[in-house]
Design a protein around this motif. Structure first.
Motif, PDB file in Angstrom:
ATOM      1  N   HIS A  94       0.847  -1.188   0.000  1.00  0.00           N
ATOM      2  CA  HIS A  94       0.000   0.000   0.000  1.00  0.00           C
ATOM      3  C   HIS A  94       0.877   1.229   0.000  1.00  0.00           C
ATOM      4  O   HIS A  94       1.902   1.270   0.652  1.00  0.00           O
ATOM      5  N   PRO A  95       0.508   2.271  -0.750  1.00  0.00           N
ATOM      6  CA  PRO A  95       1.377   3.410  -0.958  1.00  0.00           C
ATOM      7  C   PRO A  95       1.518   4.377   0.200  1.00  0.00           C
ATOM      8  O   PRO A  95       2.268   5.305   0.100  1.00  0.00           O
ATOM      9  N   GLY A  96       0.841   4.230   1.301  1.00  0.00           N
ATOM     10  CA  GLY A  96       1.115   5.151   2.399  1.00  0.00           C
ATOM     11  C   GLY A  96      -0.029   5.380   3.332  1.00  0.00           C
ATOM     12  O   GLY A  96      -1.171   5.081   3.064  1.00  0.00           O
ATOM     13  N   ALA A  97       0.299   5.943   4.469  1.00  0.00           N
ATOM     14  CA  ALA A  97      -0.671   6.170   5.522  1.00  0.00           C
ATOM     15  C   ALA A  97      -1.712   7.218   5.176  1.00  0.00           C
ATOM     16  O   ALA A  97      -2.735   7.294   5.819  1.00  0.00           O
ATOM     17  N   ALA A  98      -1.473   8.031   4.187  1.00  0.00           N
ATOM     18  CA  ALA A  98      -2.455   9.047   3.806  1.00  0.00           C
ATOM     19  C   ALA A  98      -3.777   8.411   3.402  1.00  0.00           C
ATOM     20  O   ALA A  98      -4.814   9.040   3.438  1.00  0.00           O
ATOM     21  N   HIS A  99      -3.748   7.136   3.057  1.00  0.00           N
ATOM     22  CA  HIS A  99      -4.943   6.410   2.624  1.00  0.00           C
ATOM     23  C   HIS A  99      -6.008   6.379   3.720  1.00  0.00           C
ATOM     24  O   HIS A  99      -7.174   6.306   3.437  1.00  0.00           O
ATOM     25  N   GLY A 100      -5.619   6.462   4.976  1.00  0.00           N
ATOM     26  CA  GLY A 100      -6.570   6.330   6.066  1.00  0.00           C
ATOM     27  C   GLY A 100      -7.212   7.622   6.510  1.00  0.00           C
ATOM     28  O   GLY A 100      -7.858   7.661   7.544  1.00  0.00           O
ATOM     29  N   THR A 101      -7.102   8.691   5.770  1.00  0.00           N
ATOM     30  CA  THR A 101      -7.637   9.977   6.197  1.00  0.00           C
ATOM     31  C   THR A 101      -8.844  10.380   5.373  1.00  0.00           C
ATOM     32  O   THR A 101      -9.044  11.543   5.061  1.00  0.00           O
ATOM     33  N   GLU A 102      -9.669   9.424   5.045  1.00  0.00           N
ATOM     34  CA  GLU A 102     -10.734   9.658   4.094  1.00  0.00           C
ATOM     35  C   GLU A 102     -11.984  10.310   4.636  1.00  0.00           C
ATOM     36  O   GLU A 102     -12.822  10.722   3.867  1.00  0.00           O
ATOM     37  N   ASP A 103     -12.153  10.426   5.907  1.00  0.00           N
ATOM     38  CA  ASP A 103     -13.453  10.765   6.433  1.00  0.00           C
ATOM     39  C   ASP A 103     -13.280  11.638   7.664  1.00  0.00           C
ATOM     40  O   ASP A 103     -12.330  11.473   8.403  1.00  0.00           O
ATOM     41  N   THR A 104     -14.218  12.534   7.917  1.00  0.00           N
ATOM     42  CA  THR A 104     -14.142  13.391   9.086  1.00  0.00           C
ATOM     43  C   THR A 104     -15.020  12.900  10.225  1.00  0.00           C
ATOM     44  O   THR A 104     -15.059  13.507  11.278  1.00  0.00           O
ATOM     45  N   ARG A 105     -15.730  11.792  10.020  1.00  0.00           N
ATOM     46  CA  ARG A 105     -16.573  11.258  11.082  1.00  0.00           C
ATOM     47  C   ARG A 105     -15.726  10.711  12.217  1.00  0.00           C
ATOM     48  O   ARG A 105     -14.608  10.278  12.029  1.00  0.00           O
ATOM     49  N   GLN A 106     -16.288  10.699  13.407  1.00  0.00           N
ATOM     50  CA  GLN A 106     -15.612  10.137  14.564  1.00  0.00           C
ATOM     51  C   GLN A 106     -15.579   8.624  14.458  1.00  0.00           C
ATOM     52  O   GLN A 106     -16.361   8.022  13.761  1.00  0.00           O
ATOM     53  N   GLU A 119     -19.079  -1.835   6.364  1.00  0.00           N
ATOM     54  CA  GLU A 119     -20.448  -2.349   6.381  1.00  0.00           C
ATOM     55  C   GLU A 119     -20.474  -3.836   6.026  1.00  0.00           C
ATOM     56  O   GLU A 119     -21.164  -4.618   6.673  1.00  0.00           O
ATOM     57  N   LEU A 120     -19.738  -4.224   5.019  1.00  0.00           N
ATOM     58  CA  LEU A 120     -19.698  -5.628   4.627  1.00  0.00           C
ATOM     59  C   LEU A 120     -19.150  -6.505   5.751  1.00  0.00           C
ATOM     60  O   LEU A 120     -19.661  -7.602   5.999  1.00  0.00           O
ATOM     61  N   LEU A 121     -18.111  -6.032   6.432  1.00  0.00           N
ATOM     62  CA  LEU A 121     -17.515  -6.797   7.526  1.00  0.00           C
ATOM     63  C   LEU A 121     -18.324  -6.706   8.815  1.00  0.00           C
ATOM     64  O   LEU A 121     -18.110  -7.496   9.722  1.00  0.00           O
ATOM     65  N   GLU A 122     -19.228  -5.713   8.877  1.00  0.00           N
ATOM     66  CA  GLU A 122     -19.990  -5.437  10.086  1.00  0.00           C
ATOM     67  C   GLU A 122     -19.063  -5.280  11.286  1.00  0.00           C
ATOM     68  O   GLU A 122     -19.325  -5.764  12.389  1.00  0.00           O
ATOM     69  N   CYS A 123     -17.953  -4.587  11.040  1.00  0.00           N
ATOM     70  CA  CYS A 123     -16.952  -4.376  12.079  1.00  0.00           C
ATOM     71  C   CYS A 123     -16.149  -3.136  11.724  1.00  0.00           C
ATOM     72  O   CYS A 123     -15.730  -2.968  10.576  1.00  0.00           O
ATOM     73  N   GLY A 124     -15.938  -2.271  12.707  1.00  0.00           N
ATOM     74  CA  GLY A 124     -15.159  -1.069  12.477  1.00  0.00           C
ATOM     75  C   GLY A 124     -15.925  -0.041  11.682  1.00  0.00           C
ATOM     76  O   GLY A 124     -17.148  -0.100  11.554  1.00  0.00           O
ATOM     77  N   GLY A 125     -15.201   0.904  11.155  1.00  0.00           N
ATOM     78  CA  GLY A 125     -15.792   1.975  10.370  1.00  0.00           C
ATOM     79  C   GLY A 125     -14.814   2.406   9.291  1.00  0.00           C
ATOM     80  O   GLY A 125     -13.757   1.796   9.121  1.00  0.00           O
ATOM     81  N   PRO A 126     -15.156   3.458   8.553  1.00  0.00           N
ATOM     82  CA  PRO A 126     -14.300   3.909   7.452  1.00  0.00           C
ATOM     83  C   PRO A 126     -12.855   4.194   7.868  1.00  0.00           C
ATOM     84  O   PRO A 126     -11.920   3.833   7.154  1.00  0.00           O
ATOM     85  N   ARG A 127     -12.677   4.807   9.011  1.00  0.00           N
ATOM     86  CA  ARG A 127     -11.306   5.132   9.451  1.00  0.00           C
ATOM     87  C   ARG A 127     -10.493   3.873   9.739  1.00  0.00           C
ATOM     88  O   ARG A 127      -9.303   3.820   9.434  1.00  0.00           O
ATOM     89  N   GLN A 128     -11.144   2.874  10.335  1.00  0.00           N
ATOM     90  CA  GLN A 128     -10.430   1.631  10.616  1.00  0.00           C
ATOM     91  C   GLN A 128     -10.038   0.922   9.317  1.00  0.00           C
ATOM     92  O   GLN A 128      -8.963   0.343   9.219  1.00  0.00           O
ATOM     93  N   VAL A 129     -10.920   0.969   8.327  1.00  0.00           N
ATOM     94  CA  VAL A 129     -10.602   0.363   7.031  1.00  0.00           C
ATOM     95  C   VAL A 129      -9.412   1.088   6.403  1.00  0.00           C
ATOM     96  O   VAL A 129      -8.472   0.456   5.922  1.00  0.00           O
ATOM     97  N   GLY A 130      -9.438   2.410   6.411  1.00  0.00           N
ATOM     98  CA  GLY A 130      -8.320   3.180   5.875  1.00  0.00           C
ATOM     99  C   GLY A 130      -7.024   2.891   6.605  1.00  0.00           C
ATOM    100  O   GLY A 130      -5.960   2.739   5.989  1.00  0.00           O
ATOM    101  N   ARG A 131      -7.120   2.793   7.928  1.00  0.00           N
ATOM    102  CA  ARG A 131      -5.928   2.488   8.727  1.00  0.00           C
ATOM    103  C   ARG A 131      -5.399   1.102   8.372  1.00  0.00           C
ATOM    104  O   ARG A 131      -4.186   0.900   8.250  1.00  0.00           O
ATOM    105  N   ALA A 132      -6.307   0.148   8.207  1.00  0.00           N
ATOM    106  CA  ALA A 132      -5.885  -1.212   7.851  1.00  0.00           C
ATOM    107  C   ALA A 132      -5.159  -1.217   6.511  1.00  0.00           C
ATOM    108  O   ALA A 132      -4.117  -1.861   6.355  1.00  0.00           O
ATOM    109  N   LEU A 133      -5.697  -0.502   5.534  1.00  0.00           N
ATOM    110  CA  LEU A 133      -5.036  -0.430   4.226  1.00  0.00           C
ATOM    111  C   LEU A 133      -3.675   0.254   4.335  1.00  0.00           C
ATOM    112  O   LEU A 133      -2.712  -0.162   3.689  1.00  0.00           O
ATOM    113  N   SER A 134      -3.591   1.282   5.159  1.00  0.00           N
ATOM    114  CA  SER A 134      -2.330   2.011   5.278  1.00  0.00           C
ATOM    115  C   SER A 134      -1.265   1.179   5.991  1.00  0.00           C
ATOM    116  O   SER A 134      -0.072   1.389   5.776  1.00  0.00           O
TER     117      SER A 134
END
Length: 151
Positions: free
Chosen positions: A2-14, A56-71
């Motif tokens: 994965h090209p970098g940690a910037a990938h996990g900053t996609e959303d402003t939700r808590q 949503e598909l995993l029914e676990c975590g949220g957008p930020r966690q997915v981004g963090r996982a990819l990063s």
């Protein structure tokens, strides 16, 4: 890779816990990364999901966690197929992602006239992918395993 940690900053939700989802803090981080990468690997060329779609598909975590996982990933996955909400490519990676979208024929929305190379969106209405029933069963198994581990 994965090209970098910037990938996990996609959303402003808590990072709020959604009812019915396990707390991402309790899920094994390595298992969560593996699950996110498995879903990312399932996305066909020219199609996309958002960070929130994967959560949503995993029914676990949220957008930020997915981004963090990819990063956090050290595995080569089609990271450009996972977007911020609204069809925006990963922050800081729009130019690199655009080459992949063009190669794969991903539906894009371009601004009229001359524009900055980063000024585009993936057309989610046309490019969003959703797993088949069989693929959903695989993803459901991944999510169930994460939720069991988090209890």
């Amino acid at each position: 890779m994965h090209p970098g940690a910037a990938h996990g900053t996609e959303d402003t939700r808590q990072d709020a816990v959604v009812p019915g989802r396990a707390s991402p803090a309790r899920a094994d981080p390595d298992a969560y990364v593996d699950a996110v990468l498995a879903v990312t690997d399932m996305i066909p060329a020219g199609r996309v999901l958002t960070y929130g779609d994967i959560a949503e598909l995993l029914e676990c975590g949220g957008p930020r966690q997915v981004g963090r996982a990819l990063s956090r990933s050290t595995r080569d996955v089609p990271w450009w197929r996972v977007l911020r909400s609204g069809g925006h490519p990963p922050r800081g990676l729009a130019v690199r992602a655009r080459a992949h979208y063009d190669d794969e024929g991903t539906a894009l929305t371009l601004p009229p006239g001359p524009a900055d190379p980063e000024e585009y969106r993936v057309d989610l209405r046309r490019a969003r992918w959703w797993p088949s029933e069989i693929e959903q069963a695989v993803v459901a198994g991944l999510g169930a395993s994460l939720r069991r581990a988090g209890q």
